[in-house]
Design an enzyme around this catalytic site. Structure first.
Site, PDB file in Angstrom:
ATOM      1  N   SER A 190     107.426 -56.846 -32.694  1.00 37.38           N
ATOM      2  CA  SER A 190     108.267 -55.707 -32.325  1.00 37.38           C
ATOM      3  C   SER A 190     107.896 -54.473 -33.149  1.00 37.38           C
ATOM      4  O   SER A 190     106.751 -54.028 -33.097  1.00 37.38           O
ATOM      5  CB  SER A 190     109.737 -56.098 -32.472  1.00 37.38           C
ATOM      6  OG  SER A 190     110.586 -55.149 -31.887  1.00 37.38           O
ATOM      7  N   ASP A 344     111.177 -58.456 -21.138  1.00 38.56           N
ATOM      8  CA  ASP A 344     111.186 -57.622 -22.343  1.00 38.56           C
ATOM      9  C   ASP A 344     110.842 -56.185 -21.953  1.00 38.56           C
ATOM     10  O   ASP A 344     109.843 -55.956 -21.268  1.00 38.56           O
ATOM     11  CB  ASP A 344     110.158 -58.169 -23.337  1.00 38.56           C
ATOM     12  CG  ASP A 344     110.063 -57.374 -24.625  1.00 38.56           C
ATOM     13  OD1 ASP A 344     110.909 -56.482 -24.851  1.00 38.56           O
ATOM     14  OD2 ASP A 344     109.133 -57.642 -25.410  1.00 38.56           O
ATOM     15  N   HIS A 374     112.654 -60.478 -25.495  1.00 40.43           N
ATOM     16  CA  HIS A 374     112.344 -59.821 -26.755  1.00 40.43           C
ATOM     17  C   HIS A 374     113.061 -60.507 -27.919  1.00 40.43           C
ATOM     18  O   HIS A 374     114.264 -60.755 -27.872  1.00 40.43           O
ATOM     19  CB  HIS A 374     112.751 -58.352 -26.707  1.00 40.43           C
ATOM     20  CG  HIS A 374     112.203 -57.571 -27.861  1.00 40.43           C
ATOM     21  ND1 HIS A 374     110.923 -57.078 -27.879  1.00 40.43           N
ATOM     22  CD2 HIS A 374     112.751 -57.224 -29.056  1.00 40.43           C
ATOM     23  CE1 HIS A 374     110.707 -56.458 -29.020  1.00 40.43           C
ATOM     24  NE2 HIS A 374     111.805 -56.538 -29.763  1.00 40.43           N
TER      25      HIS A 374
END
Length: 404
Positions: A190, A344, A374
Site C-alpha cells: 500500500s 481494490d 486491499h
C-alpha cells in the site's frame, strides 16, 4: 497510557457507536467474490467502530481520532521467536527493527527493507511484526522493518526521506548483517509500496551503492492524478480502502490536511496540459479489457481549478507518485514483483505500473489475487482467524524472494 482507562469510561458511548456502525453496514459493498466475506464484514465492523469511537474522543477533547486509531491498530506484542534474532536499532536516526534467522547459513543472506502500509498515517513496527517475521523465517532473509515518520504530523517528503535514509544506511553496512550486496530488495504494501517504488527509482542511477536486486510492490498506491480509473469506480465502497479514503490519505500525506478532497476526487486538480502529458501513463485505455467487465463509466474530469492545483501540484513529483517517473528512470529499475487484488481501488495503479515497467524492458512478476481486497496480506492471520488468500499472497512474495 490513559487510553485503556478512557475506554472503560467510554463503554456506553462505544456501544452507541457500534450500534450506529452496525445499522450502516449494509451500505458498504462486500462483493460475494471476495475472500471470506463474512470475516471481512467482521473486520470492517471493528474498524468502523474504532473510527466512530475515535470521533467521539476527539469531540470530547480527550485525544485525536488518528491517535486513537493508531493505538487500536498497534497490535499486541509478540513473544520471542525461536528461529529469529530480533533487535530494535536506528539507521541514520530512523527507527528500524532487524530480523535475522538464527540458523547458520552457507553464505551471505538476502536483505529485505520493508516499508509498512497504513496510508502514511497509520502502521508501526509492531503492526507488521507477524508479516516481517514470516518473510524472514520463510525466505531465510534478513528483514529490516522501517518506522518512518507518519502524516499528518510529518508531511511529504518525510516518510520517503526516512525510507531512503534507512535504505542507504543498510546498503553501506551490509557486511555487518551478513547480507549479500547483490541480493538486497525493497518491499512494501500500500503506502509502503509507494515508498518502495520511490526509493527504488531514486537509487536506480546511483553508482556509489550496491544496486538493488528487486522491488516488491504489494497493492501499491502510485498516482494521485485520477481517482476515477476503473478500479476506483468498481471498488469504491469495498473495504478496507474506500475511494474517498484513498484521496484523504494522499492529501494528508501531501499537505497535512484533506482540504479540496472533493475537487481531487472529481479530477479538477490537474491542468489539462499535464493531464494530456501523463495520459500515456495514467489512462483507462492502458487497463486490460478483462478488468472492465464489472462495469466502468467513461468520466470526464470536471473543470480545472487553478487554486486547487496550487495546493496539490507536488502530486506530479515522482517521489510522491512514482507512476509519473520519466522513462529514463523507469528503464533502469531492477526486477520487479507486483501484487494486485481484484477488489481494490489501487488495483489499476499496479496494473499501470506493470505496463510501464514492461514497456521499458524491466522484468516483472505479477501476482493477482482474484478474490483479494486491499490490506489482505496483513490479515493473513488476524485475531485468531485467517484469510487464506492473504496467506497465498504472502507466500507468492516468499516464492519470488527464493528465486532471487
Amino acid at each position: 497510557a490513559l487510553l485503556p482507562a478512557l475506554l472503560l469510561l467510554l463503554l456506553p458511548l462505544a456501544a452507541l457507536a457500534a450500534a450506529a456502525v452496525l445499522l450502516g453496514l449494509p451500505g458498504y459493498d462486500i462483493p460475494p467474490g471476495v475472500n471470506q466475506p463474512a470475516k471481512l464484514r467482521l473486520v470492517l465492523t471493528v474498524l468502523l467502530c474504532t473510527a466512530a469511537l475515535g470521533r467521539i474522543l476527539e469531540k470530547t477533547g480527550l485525544c485525536s481520532q488518528i491517535t486513537f486509531g493508531r493505538y487500536v491498530r498497534q497490535g499486541r506484542k509478540l513473544g520471542l521467536d525461536p528461529k529469529l534474532f530480533i533487535q530494535d536499532l536506528q539507521f541514520n536516526e530512523v527507527p528500524v527493527r532487524v530480523y535475522q534467522p538464527k540458523a547458520t547459513s552457507d553464505g551471505p543472506r538476502r536483505g529485505i527493507l520493508f516499508f509498512h502500509g497504513g496510508g502514511w498515517v497509520f502502521g508501526s513496527l509492531d503492526t507488521y511484526e507477524k508479516v516481517c517475521r514470516y518473510l524472514s523465517r520463510e525466505s531465510d532473509s534478513v528483514v529490516v522493518s522501517v518506522q518512518y515518520r507518519l502524516a499528518p504530523e510529518h508531511k511529504y517528503p518525510a516518510a520517503y526521506e526516512d525510507c531512503l535514509n534507512a535504505t542507504q544506511h543498510f546498503l553501506q553496512h551490509l557486511e555487518h548483517y551478513g547480507v549479500d550486496p547483490a541480493r538486497v530488495i525493497v518491499c512494501g504494501d500500500s503506502a509502503g509500496g509507494n515508498l518502495a517504488a520511490a526509493v527504488s527509482q531514486t537509487l536506480a542511477g546511483r553508482s556509489d551503492l550496491p544496486r538493488l536486486r528487486a522491488q516488491i510492490l504489494i497493492y501499491p498506491g502510485l498516482q494521485a492524478l485520477d481517482f476515477n480509473l476503473p478500479s476506483y469506480q468498481q471498488n469504491r465502497g469495498v473495504p478496507l480502502l474506500f475511494r474517498e479514503r484513498a484521496a484523504f490519505f494522499a492529501l494528508l500525506y501531501l499537505n497535512g490536511d484533506a482540504l479540496h478532497m472533493q475537487e481531487v476526487l472529481e479530477g479538477s486538480h490537474i491542468p489539462p496540459d499535464l493531464r494530456l502529458k501523463y495520459r500515456k501513463w495514467v489512462s483507462p485505455d492502458n487497463i486490460p479489457e478483462e478488468f472492465k467487465v464489472r462495469g466502468v463509466k467513461p468520466l470526464r474530469p470536471t473543470d480545472f481549478i487553478a487554486e486547487v492545483y496550487e495546493t496539490v501540484k507536488r502530486f506530479c513529483e515522482p517521489n510522491l507518485c512514482p507512476l509519473l517517473a520519466e522513462d529514463s528512470v523507469v528503464h533502469q529499475l531492477p526486477e520487479s514483483f507486483i501484487l494486485t487484488c481484484e477488489y481494490d481501488v489501487l488495483r489499476d495503479d499496479g496494473l499501470l505500473y506493470k505496463k510501464r515497467l514492461e514497456d521499458n524492458g524491466v522484468r516483472v512478476t505479477w501476482y493477482h489475487l482474484e478474490d483479494g481486497f486491499h490490506g489482505i496480506i496483513s490479515l493473513y492471520d488476524y485475531c485468531g482467524f485467517s484469510f487464506p488468500s492473504g496467506k497465498k499472497g504472502l507466500d507468492s512474495v516468499v516464492n519470488f524472494l527464493k528465486s532471487l
